[in-house]
Design an enzyme around this catalytic site. Structure first.
Site: not given
Length: 835
Positions: A257, A294, A355-356, A411
């Protein structure tokens, strides 16, 4: 989740201390599932006052029943009536929104300036010509006259008015992107009634983009039209700037984008459109259908093509002069032979469109090492941020970090979910564990001779678990027909949604109490109930249809989309009878679960039995099994059908409200919300910083880091944080500094070099994870290494050859000063002596 509610005139609600409530004073909330003070369940939205991260007050509850336990609090969006002045009123009495606290008086000044522009055009039939002193003087006179007669009179800044006149004919793409993004979001607010509109005037300027002494550097001659597509930009910054912009070499990392919008802006601005200029864009991803809303350089017919090549071709059509090279490489240590010293040293700068966080931090380290500017940005829905990193001036992207994302405890996922996010993550894990991992293990077993050796070395009971799953895949549950796939899915349904729940309730009955006397099933633990299979229930059948088809696909069988036929097959399955058993242990904390997995005793007899039952790898060479890779955007592949059904059935077990397909896709597909308005805005802001970098601004006050939330709306700009300084002796240094040494020295010469030139004693020396030298090293080893060339020491210790593309080694050193005290020093760039 609610922990307690006071019975008081100003009642305090306390939330579970697992997560902050993230509310603000003035928000409205309602409640469900409260035991005791039931009057709060489904109540009219109550306005809250935040008292702390886990507490808030809700007003008078003194007339209600006593609170017993439990409850969920949910924020409610309450409509707000907003009133606006008419255009005529608001011009005289403007409501001005501030976008930059460093320009506190600027909105009032610009309010007068834009009225003056309209009046100037009305009188002269045109706007003031670029850098024309006569026109600017006329404009300033009009502005003063309007200001004198205005009810919104300000102390007029004549120099500011003059700059407005000089740039009035200009029109630059980044500014259009910023204003266009804000305006488009306001249109959507008006149409949808969602989010808070701007109240009422918003002025945005970036006059700091002009040269540091504009009146000396820009003239009417340098800013006059050239009859080219960049005339409106030349009108502001002059012809020389346009030439500089055209010859830039930029590296864009990412073509999603932000990457698409960035390339469009660069092409429109003329970046890399002249001799010597070049854009290099890399993105390893292919275009997916969900990108199209986008990432606007892509069209439906581009789906499955690579992003970088498609984006490059699209901007080439927009501006045929743009010089652009596309790659499909991931940025990381594995591609440093591609993005090597020669590549980075030739760059003007780098822009991230990632994006990371990991990739961002990697690129940040590379930019610091090569001393290149970095333009960093990101979006999340209506939120956006921009950071500019400038060599020797600012801190880097990695200097400050957001806290890590909170993961869901094992858990909670396995036995105690309390939100739809938990059931969706469980469903995603099921997908991987049922349709991907078993096939991958089978393929590795058949093709990798060391698979068994690696597996048997794993801790605890993991070897038995992996080999038992392999045996089920290849022997016990290997389907011979689609009917077998349906049988498998039906039995799995019974295990997940009936048997396991009954066992859980057998271990922990509904009225079970803890050692402190509190109910076990309270707070975040929701008491489940088992489900009974019914083919007439759409969700039940969805699970069987999707699960059976995915199982068939994994084993190379064709799909079967006949729901009636599958329902009949499922009804015909004889489900084994189940009775809960004593002695089954269920972990209630992550610590218990981890300890059991790693410390469980491995029964060698069981392990040998499983191993002997496996077919030999040679017999599996032609075995047609393949992992099913999760793909959220294909509505015909059964992937999302399985995720939605598996998640909602588990939600039904625990009385959690179900999620529709759209919400499930967003959460399970880990889709980061991105909208075109925010993307347009943030890239516009990035390109304004690029303009400053191109002109070589040295004053850090001219640069702007920004954070924006278009929904509120909220704008915050600040100058970047200066790079922190450290010191050894009288020498100051920052993260941008280093020792630079020309090789090839022996280790002994290297140590002496620092003693003689910097009066520093090196106590430890490392390269990456390899310790090359330390003061506590064995004398024989130290003596051997001291006489070796540095490059040979690295090769010997790392047991790896230095790749041919590596021109320098990064060495970390620990040093003592002349008094024997530890001192912090920069790293060492050790330039290799290449033939």
């Amino acid at each position: 989740m609610v922990a307690s509610v006071d019975k008081d005139e100003e009642a305090v609600v306390t939330c579970m201390d697992e997560t902050r409530h993230n509310y603000e004073s003035g928000d409205f909330v309602t409640f469900t599932e409260i035991k005791g003070m039931t009057q709060l369940n489904g109540c009219e939205p109550k306005e809250i006052k935040v008292l702390g991260p886990y507490t808030f007050s809700i007003g008078d509850t003194s007339g209600m029943s006593d609170y017993v336990r439990g409850g969920i609090v949910t924020q409610v969006k309450v409509p707000k009536i907003m009133k606006f002045k008419s255009m005529k009123e608001s011009i005289e009495q403007p409501e001005l929104m501030l976008t930059d606290f460093a320009k506190f008086d600027r909105p009032g000044q610009l309010h007068i300036a834009f009225q003056a522009l309209h009046e100037y055009f009305k009188q002269n039939g045109s706007l003031p010509k670029p850098r024309n002193k006569s026109d600017a003087d006329k404009f300033v006179a009009i502005a003063k006259k309007i200001n004198d007669s205005s009810a919104a009179k300000v102390e007029l800044d004549s120099d500011l008015m003059q700059q407005v006149a000089y740039s009035a004919c200009g029109d630059i793409c980044p500014m259009a992107a910023v204003i266009g993004g804000i305006t488009a979001q306001e249109v959507m607010k008006a149409c949808s009634g969602k989010f808070t509109p701007v109240n009422q005037w918003l002025y945005f300027d970036a006059l700091e983009c002009l040269p540091e002494k504009p009146d000396e550097k820009l003239t009417e001659e340098t800013c006059k039209p050239r009859n080219c597509r960049y005339d409106s930009q030349i009108a502001i910054f002059g012809e020389q700037f346009q030439q500089q912009l055209g010859s830039l070499k930029y590296f864009l990392v990412g073509a999603g984008a932000i990457g698409c919008e960035m390339l469009k802006n660069w092409a429109m601005m003329g970046l890399a459109c002249s001799e010597g200029g070049e854009i290099t864009v890399t993105d390893m991803d292919t275009i997916e259908k969900s990108n199209l809303n986008r990432q606007f350089l892509f069209r439906p017919w581009d789906v499955q093509k690579t992003k970088s090549s498609t984006a490059a071709a699209a901007v080439k059509r927009m501006n045929p002069n743009v010089k652009i090279t596309h790659h499909e490489d991931r940025v990381g240590p594995e591609t440093e032979n591609v993005y090597n010293d020669n590549f980075f040293e030739g760059l003007s700068g780098v822009a991230n469109a990632l994006d990371n966080v990991d990739a961002r931090m990697y690129m940040d380290r590379r930019c610091v090492y090569y001393r290149k500017s970095l333009l960093e940005s990101g979006t999340l829905g209506t939120k956006a941020n921009v950071q500019v990193v400038i060599p020797h001036l600012t801190e880097s992207y990695s200097s400050s970090q957001d806290p890590p994302e909170k993961s869901i405890p094992i858990c909670t996922l396995k036995n105690f979910p309390n939100a739809i996010e938990h059931t969706l993550q469980w469903a995603r894990d099921q997908f991987e564990g049922l349709f991907s991992q078993p096939a991958e293990n089978a393929i590795q077993y058949a093709t990798d001779p060391k698979f068994m050796e690696r597996t048997l070395k794993m801790p605890g009971t993991q070897p038995l678990e992996i080999l038992d799953l392999l045996k089920k895949t290849l022997v016990d549950e290997k389907p011979a027909s689609f009917q077998d796939c349906v049988k498998w899915a039906r039995n799995l349904w019974q295990e997940n949604y009936n048997n396991q729940i009954r066992q859980l309730l057998f271990n922990f009955p509904q009225d079970q109490t803890t050692s402190s006397g509190a109910l076990f099933w309270s707070g975040p633990k929701r008491c489940p109930h088992p489900l009974t299979f019914d083919t007439a229930n759409t969700t039940h059948l969805d699970y069987i249809v999707s699960g059976a088809n995915l199982r068939a696909e994994m084993f190379g069988m064709p799909h079967n989309r006949d729901r009636n036929a599958i329902a009949k097959m499922a009804t015909a399955v004889e489900v084994p009878k189940f009775e809960p058993r004593s002695g089954v242990t269920i972990a209630t904390t992550d610590a218990e679960a981890t300890a059991r997995q790693n410390d469980g005793s491995l029964d060698d007899t069981d392990l040998e039995s499983v191993q002997s039952a496996l077919p030999s790898p040679e017999k599996l060479k032609s075995f047609g099994i393949r992992p099913v890779e999760f793909e959220k955007d294909d509505d015909t592949n059964f992937h999302m059908d399985f995720i939605v059904a598996a998640s909602n059935l588990r939600a039904e077990n625990y009385d959690i409200p179900a999620a529709d397909r759209h919400k499930s896709k967003l959460i399970a597909g880990k889709i980061i919300p991105a909208i075109a308005t925010t993307t347009s805005l943030v890239v516009g802001l990035v390109c304004l910083e690029l303009i400053k970098l191109t002109q070589g601004h040295k004053n850090m006050e001219a640069y702007k880091n920004g954070f924006v939330n278009l929904a509120l709306p909220f704008f915050a700009f600040s100058e970047p944080i200066a790079a922190p300084k450290n010191k050894y002796y009288d020498t100051e240094f920052s993260l941008w500094d280093r020792f630079e040494i020309q090789g090839d020295m022996t280790l002994e010469q290297f140590l002496k070099y620092f003693e003689e030139h910097y009066n520093l004693e090196i106590t430890m020396l490392s390269q990456g994870v390899c310790m090359l030298y330390s003061f506590f090293m064995a004398p024989a080893k130290r003596k051997e290494r001291l006489s070796m060339p540095m490059s040979e020491v690295v090769r010997k210790v790392s047991k790896k050859k230095i790749p041919p593309h590596v021109k320098a080694l990064v060495l970390e050193i620990c040093c003592n000063d002349k008094d024997g005290e530890d001192v912090e020093v920069p790293y060492v760039k050790y330039n290799l002596a290449r033939p």
